[in-house]
Scaffold this motif. Sequence first.
Motif, PDB file in Angstrom:
ATOM      1  N   GLU A 140     -43.642 144.788   9.796  1.00  0.00           N
ATOM      2  CA  GLU A 140     -43.170 146.168   9.896  1.00  0.00           C
ATOM      3  C   GLU A 140     -43.579 146.753  11.244  1.00  0.00           C
ATOM      4  OE1 GLU A 140     -44.825 149.944   7.798  1.00  0.00           O
ATOM      5  OE2 GLU A 140     -43.409 148.973   6.410  1.00  0.00           O
ATOM      6  N   ILE A 141     -42.603 147.260  11.962  1.00  0.00           N
ATOM      7  CA  ILE A 141     -42.844 147.821  13.290  1.00  0.00           C
ATOM      8  C   ILE A 141     -42.355 149.254  13.315  1.00  0.00           C
ATOM      9  CG2 ILE A 141     -42.338 147.615  15.756  1.00  0.00           C
ATOM     10  CD1 ILE A 141     -41.789 144.640  15.242  1.00  0.00           C
ATOM     11  N   ARG A 142     -43.219 150.173  13.734  1.00  0.00           N
ATOM     12  CA  ARG A 142     -42.841 151.572  13.846  1.00  0.00           C
ATOM     13  C   ARG A 142     -42.433 151.872  15.273  1.00  0.00           C
ATOM     14  NH1 ARG A 142     -46.680 151.361   9.920  1.00  0.00           N
ATOM     15  NH2 ARG A 142     -46.338 152.641   8.066  1.00  0.00           N
ATOM     16  N   ILE A 143     -41.229 152.418  15.434  1.00  0.00           N
ATOM     17  CA  ILE A 143     -40.701 152.794  16.745  1.00  0.00           C
ATOM     18  C   ILE A 143     -40.380 154.282  16.680  1.00  0.00           C
ATOM     19  CG2 ILE A 143     -38.968 152.307  18.503  1.00  0.00           C
ATOM     20  CD1 ILE A 143     -38.476 149.629  17.054  1.00  0.00           C
ATOM     21  N   GLY A 144     -41.303 155.100  17.169  1.00  0.00           N
ATOM     22  CA  GLY A 144     -41.140 156.545  17.014  1.00  0.00           C
ATOM     23  C   GLY A 144     -41.175 156.888  15.540  1.00  0.00           C
ATOM     24  N   ASN A 145     -40.105 157.530  15.059  1.00  0.00           N
ATOM     25  CA  ASN A 145     -40.015 157.880  13.644  1.00  0.00           C
ATOM     26  C   ASN A 145     -39.278 156.826  12.823  1.00  0.00           C
ATOM     27  OD1 ASN A 145     -41.329 160.379  13.964  1.00  0.00           O
ATOM     28  ND2 ASN A 145     -39.420 161.330  14.685  1.00  0.00           N
ATOM     29  N   ARG A 146     -38.868 155.741  13.472  1.00  0.00           N
ATOM     30  CA  ARG A 146     -38.121 154.693  12.781  1.00  0.00           C
ATOM     31  C   ARG A 146     -39.039 153.535  12.418  1.00  0.00           C
ATOM     32  NH1 ARG A 146     -34.775 152.101  15.993  1.00  0.00           N
ATOM     33  NH2 ARG A 146     -35.651 152.915  17.932  1.00  0.00           N
ATOM     34  N   ILE A 147     -38.658 152.807  11.379  1.00  0.00           N
ATOM     35  CA  ILE A 147     -39.385 151.615  10.964  1.00  0.00           C
ATOM     36  C   ILE A 147     -38.411 150.445  10.967  1.00  0.00           C
ATOM     37  CG2 ILE A 147     -40.599 150.465   9.081  1.00  0.00           C
ATOM     38  CD1 ILE A 147     -41.658 153.151   8.211  1.00  0.00           C
ATOM     39  N   ARG A 148     -38.805 149.379  11.638  1.00  0.00           N
ATOM     40  CA  ARG A 148     -37.985 148.167  11.685  1.00  0.00           C
ATOM     41  C   ARG A 148     -38.767 147.028  11.055  1.00  0.00           C
ATOM     42  NH1 ARG A 148     -35.514 146.583  17.323  1.00  0.00           N
ATOM     43  NH2 ARG A 148     -34.004 148.123  16.621  1.00  0.00           N
ATOM     44  N   HIS A 149     -38.067 146.201  10.272  1.00  0.00           N
ATOM     45  CA  HIS A 149     -38.681 145.025   9.663  1.00  0.00           C
ATOM     46  C   HIS A 149     -38.134 143.770  10.333  1.00  0.00           C
ATOM     47  CE1 HIS A 149     -39.556 147.935   6.401  1.00  0.00           C
ATOM     48  NE2 HIS A 149     -40.648 147.198   6.283  1.00  0.00           N
ATOM     49  N   VAL A 150     -39.048 142.914  10.755  1.00  0.00           N
ATOM     50  CA  VAL A 150     -38.682 141.648  11.389  1.00  0.00           C
ATOM     51  C   VAL A 150     -39.184 140.513  10.508  1.00  0.00           C
ATOM     52  CG1 VAL A 150     -39.012 140.175  13.407  1.00  0.00           C
ATOM     53  CG2 VAL A 150     -38.811 142.657  13.701  1.00  0.00           C
ATOM     54  N   ASP A 151     -38.302 139.597  10.152  1.00  0.00           N
ATOM     55  CA  ASP A 151     -38.716 138.432   9.365  1.00  0.00           C
ATOM     56  C   ASP A 151     -39.554 137.511  10.245  1.00  0.00           C
ATOM     57  OD1 ASP A 151     -37.404 139.248   7.083  1.00  0.00           O
ATOM     58  OD2 ASP A 151     -35.538 138.241   7.620  1.00  0.00           O
ATOM     59  N   ALA A 152     -40.711 137.109   9.745  1.00  0.00           N
ATOM     60  CA  ALA A 152     -41.597 136.241  10.528  1.00  0.00           C
ATOM     61  C   ALA A 152     -40.903 134.945  10.926  1.00  0.00           C
ATOM     62  CB  ALA A 152     -42.870 135.947   9.743  1.00  0.00           C
ATOM     63  N   GLU A 153     -40.022 134.436  10.071  1.00  0.00           N
ATOM     64  CA  GLU A 153     -39.354 133.170  10.365  1.00  0.00           C
ATOM     65  C   GLU A 153     -38.345 133.298  11.503  1.00  0.00           C
ATOM     66  OE1 GLU A 153     -35.845 133.440   6.960  1.00  0.00           O
ATOM     67  OE2 GLU A 153     -37.578 132.145   6.661  1.00  0.00           O
ATOM     68  N   GLN A 154     -38.041 134.537  11.920  1.00  0.00           N
ATOM     69  CA  GLN A 154     -37.142 134.743  13.050  1.00  0.00           C
ATOM     70  C   GLN A 154     -37.892 134.872  14.375  1.00  0.00           C
ATOM     71  OE1 GLN A 154     -35.004 138.280  11.901  1.00  0.00           O
ATOM     72  NE2 GLN A 154     -33.477 137.130  10.737  1.00  0.00           N
ATOM     73  N   VAL A 155     -39.216 134.958  14.311  1.00  0.00           N
ATOM     74  CA  VAL A 155     -40.020 135.137  15.522  1.00  0.00           C
ATOM     75  C   VAL A 155     -40.213 133.794  16.206  1.00  0.00           C
ATOM     76  CG1 VAL A 155     -42.259 135.861  16.418  1.00  0.00           C
ATOM     77  CG2 VAL A 155     -41.195 137.127  14.532  1.00  0.00           C
ATOM     78  N   ASP A 156     -39.888 133.734  17.511  1.00  0.00           N
ATOM     79  CA  ASP A 156     -40.039 132.486  18.267  1.00  0.00           C
ATOM     80  C   ASP A 156     -41.483 132.288  18.726  1.00  0.00           C
ATOM     81  OD1 ASP A 156     -37.284 132.138  18.041  1.00  0.00           O
ATOM     82  OD2 ASP A 156     -36.905 133.238  19.904  1.00  0.00           O
ATOM     83  N   TRP A 157     -42.058 133.329  19.312  1.00  0.00           N
ATOM     84  CA  TRP A 157     -43.452 133.254  19.747  1.00  0.00           C
ATOM     85  C   TRP A 157     -43.986 134.669  19.897  1.00  0.00           C
ATOM     86  CZ3 TRP A 157     -45.557 134.068  24.952  1.00  0.00           C
ATOM     87  CH2 TRP A 157     -44.612 134.546  25.878  1.00  0.00           C
ATOM     88  N   ILE A 158     -45.294 134.781  20.042  1.00  0.00           N
ATOM     89  CA  ILE A 158     -45.956 136.079  20.113  1.00  0.00           C
ATOM     90  C   ILE A 158     -46.983 136.018  21.225  1.00  0.00           C
ATOM     91  CG2 ILE A 158     -47.247 137.823  18.824  1.00  0.00           C
ATOM     92  CD1 ILE A 158     -46.332 136.325  16.244  1.00  0.00           C
ATOM     93  N   GLU A 159     -47.030 137.056  22.044  1.00  0.00           N
ATOM     94  CA  GLU A 159     -48.019 137.080  23.122  1.00  0.00           C
ATOM     95  C   GLU A 159     -48.840 138.365  23.066  1.00  0.00           C
ATOM     96  OE1 GLU A 159     -46.603 137.571  27.167  1.00  0.00           O
ATOM     97  OE2 GLU A 159     -44.699 138.402  26.427  1.00  0.00           O
ATOM     98  N   ALA A 160     -50.061 138.278  23.543  1.00  0.00           N
ATOM     99  CA  ALA A 160     -50.891 139.469  23.672  1.00  0.00           C
ATOM    100  C   ALA A 160     -50.305 140.353  24.762  1.00  0.00           C
ATOM    101  CB  ALA A 160     -52.322 139.079  24.016  1.00  0.00           C
ATOM    102  N   ASP A 161     -50.252 141.632  24.505  1.00  0.00           N
ATOM    103  CA  ASP A 161     -49.734 142.613  25.463  1.00  0.00           C
ATOM    104  C   ASP A 161     -50.729 143.755  25.502  1.00  0.00           C
ATOM    105  OD1 ASP A 161     -48.207 144.233  27.086  1.00  0.00           O
ATOM    106  OD2 ASP A 161     -46.325 143.775  26.059  1.00  0.00           O
ATOM    107  N   GLY A 162     -51.752 143.629  26.346  1.00  0.00           N
ATOM    108  CA  GLY A 162     -52.850 144.583  26.316  1.00  0.00           C
ATOM    109  C   GLY A 162     -53.599 144.440  25.004  1.00  0.00           C
ATOM    110  N   ASP A 163     -53.799 145.546  24.316  1.00  0.00           N
ATOM    111  CA  ASP A 163     -54.477 145.522  23.020  1.00  0.00           C
ATOM    112  C   ASP A 163     -53.514 145.288  21.862  1.00  0.00           C
ATOM    113  OD1 ASP A 163     -56.957 145.994  24.159  1.00  0.00           O
ATOM    114  OD2 ASP A 163     -56.686 148.170  24.096  1.00  0.00           O
TER     115      ASP A 163
END
Length: 249
Positions: A140-163
């Motif tokens: 679950e990702i909050r973008i302003g007042n919106r909430i978006r759901h991303v399926d983990a199986e659709q994620v290719d990779w994840i990187e640290a971006d600051g904190d």
Amino acid sequence: MIRIAILDDEPLARAGVRARLQAHADVRVAAEYADGQGALDGLRTVPVDLAFVDVRMPGLSGLDVLAQLPPAQRPLSILLTAHDGFAVRAFELRAIDYLLKPIDDVRFAEALDRAREQLALRAGTLPVQADEATADGRIEIRIGNRIRHVDAEQVDWIEADGDYARLHVGARSHLLREPLHRLAERLDPQAFMRVHRSALVRVAMIDELQPLANRDALLRLRNGTPVRASRTYMEALLARLRRAGSGTT
């Protein structure tokens, strides 16, 4: 207002970047440079927040210009290139994104959004909200007042971006306001693997592993994305890839 420099020896390429930037009210082109030495001299005296940098230029290349600037003076950079063989140096110089020529308008806008987020993080003006990975495998990702759901199986990779952590889903990316190490604890360890202190990769996305001289490796994902893998994680990564190749789990 985000101050921008454009480094490219091709006048049409500079004009293309400038034209795309005109659609964004919060940016201003502060300088343009057609050669590496001129860019290096200019950026030393007229600092900017963000630079669009052509990788290959006569004399000093775009990467050479960034390398010769002290880290405190080095602007955020979005690389412009027709090739992807620069990946290792791009990692070292912490380029935030790269755009393949001819530039795609959607990718251009996404790269600029990423620069905005990075600058907001540096300034401490990005509002912090708790995102989370839910029990059903969605994130679950909050973008302003919106909430978006991303399926983990659709994620290719994840990187640290600051904190925070940045999810890469195809050509798109999403900033998750959660540290990478905490997100790693929530994800399925059979699907995702730590390959660097600042990167997680979905194992099924790994297409190629290229060893580097310092015992690190450069991973190539199935969509062509390069990801640096640290020697610290190499033994476990190779074991996992061998198991995947043999069909075992």
